[in-house]
Design a protein around this motif. Sequence first.
Motif, PDB file in Angstrom:
ATOM      1  N   ALA A 280      39.094  46.606  37.934  1.00 35.73           N
ATOM      2  CA  ALA A 280      40.439  46.206  38.323  1.00 35.73           C
ATOM      3  C   ALA A 280      40.488  45.705  39.766  1.00 35.73           C
ATOM      4  O   ALA A 280      41.324  44.863  40.120  1.00 35.73           O
ATOM      5  N   THR A 281      39.569  46.177  40.625  1.00 39.38           N
ATOM      6  CA  THR A 281      39.573  45.760  42.038  1.00 39.38           C
ATOM      7  C   THR A 281      38.994  44.357  42.221  1.00 39.38           C
ATOM      8  O   THR A 281      39.145  43.772  43.296  1.00 39.38           O
ATOM      9  N   VAL A 282      38.337  43.812  41.193  1.00 44.41           N
ATOM     10  CA  VAL A 282      37.778  42.460  41.295  1.00 44.41           C
ATOM     11  C   VAL A 282      38.379  41.553  40.230  1.00 44.41           C
ATOM     12  O   VAL A 282      37.706  40.673  39.676  1.00 44.41           O
ATOM     13  N   GLY A 283      39.620  41.769  39.914  1.00 47.69           N
ATOM     14  CA  GLY A 283      40.327  40.900  38.985  1.00 47.69           C
ATOM     15  C   GLY A 283      39.954  41.103  37.541  1.00 47.69           C
ATOM     16  O   GLY A 283      40.138  40.194  36.731  1.00 47.69           O
ATOM     17  N   GLY A 284      39.405  42.255  37.192  1.00 45.63           N
ATOM     18  CA  GLY A 284      39.056  42.545  35.810  1.00 45.63           C
ATOM     19  C   GLY A 284      37.699  42.036  35.389  1.00 45.63           C
ATOM     20  O   GLY A 284      37.318  42.206  34.216  1.00 45.63           O
TER      21      GLY A 284
END
Length: 362
Positions: A280-284
């Motif tokens: 989630a921290t890298v856009g999925g």
Amino acid sequence: MAGLRRLDPSAVAALLRRRWNGHHRRWLDGDGTWPLSILLHPPTERDTTRDLAGVRDWIEGWVAAEADPERPGELVWTERQWPGLGRQRLPERLVLADPAEIAAWVAERARWAVACERAASIRALLAPASKPLAAIGSASPGSQASASEQERTLRVPRHDPATGPDRDRAASAEQPPQLGRHFTWLAEAQPADFGRLLAVLRWLIEHPDSGLYVRQLPIPGIDTKWIGANRGPLVDLLVQQRRVQAAEGAARHTDLHRLAGLRREPDLMRLRILDPALRATVGGLGDITAPVEQSASLPIQPPRVLIVENHQTGLAFDDLAGAVCFMARGYAVEPFAAIPWLQGCPTHYWGDLDTHGFAILN
């Protein structure tokens, strides 16, 4: 019988073939002492009396060889005054002036000529300011062969450790490029490939820090496949050219990109982020292939890292809390040190249970 010691043309050809096989590469670099004299062991009167027909054939064989353009050299005759057989004229020794004459005897004349011509072109390109190499095959002062010599010992330059590093570097700068190790390539490469090699060397010498990719080189007929197929001679010749220019050890590496000032393709790392929260921290994104520098900038701090040697092993992982997985790096493990978020992170290596796996782990 003592007469069996005499050498006929076929025996000399076999002897020269052995000499050629062992020394032609060094001859291309100007090594060897010339002329080479081969004693033919002419028969005694006793030998001749026992084998008149054989000696007659032996003499006729040398008469034919002397007239054969494919068997050059100076055939030296001697006269013997024998009590029973009278005055006889016998071939005594064969004197060969240079490697080209040996090449003719062993059916290598064309290959030798091509290799010499191409070596001269490369030397002129790589070392224009160095002292010219003595003409290959010319006799050295004081090298006159003795009639009793069957084979002459080759002159091999030796390193003298007492000369000191400064003198060694100066000698390295003056030494012509050593091309004998590439004899087969020089003798057999297609003319177009040799022309490309000269073109690549010339361009890289003139543009030592271009920063271009190989496919960007503005040289007709050159692509990554050609560079890959001819990397060996290309790298070695560039190393020698850099040594001539710098007379230092800076060019001793054999990395073509560093040596030629070319840009290297980015080192890509494939990474799977197994933790949904980290994804989630890298856009999925869960499966990322990126250069090392970009992988190092990812805004993640996983509590656990897995390194596996097989792509499918890495792809088989299900979601795993707090974990990321690097795949198929092989021996290229040094870039991991450039990733700050790996520092101090527990790491598990999963590789093959063989010598390579243990070497990578080590």
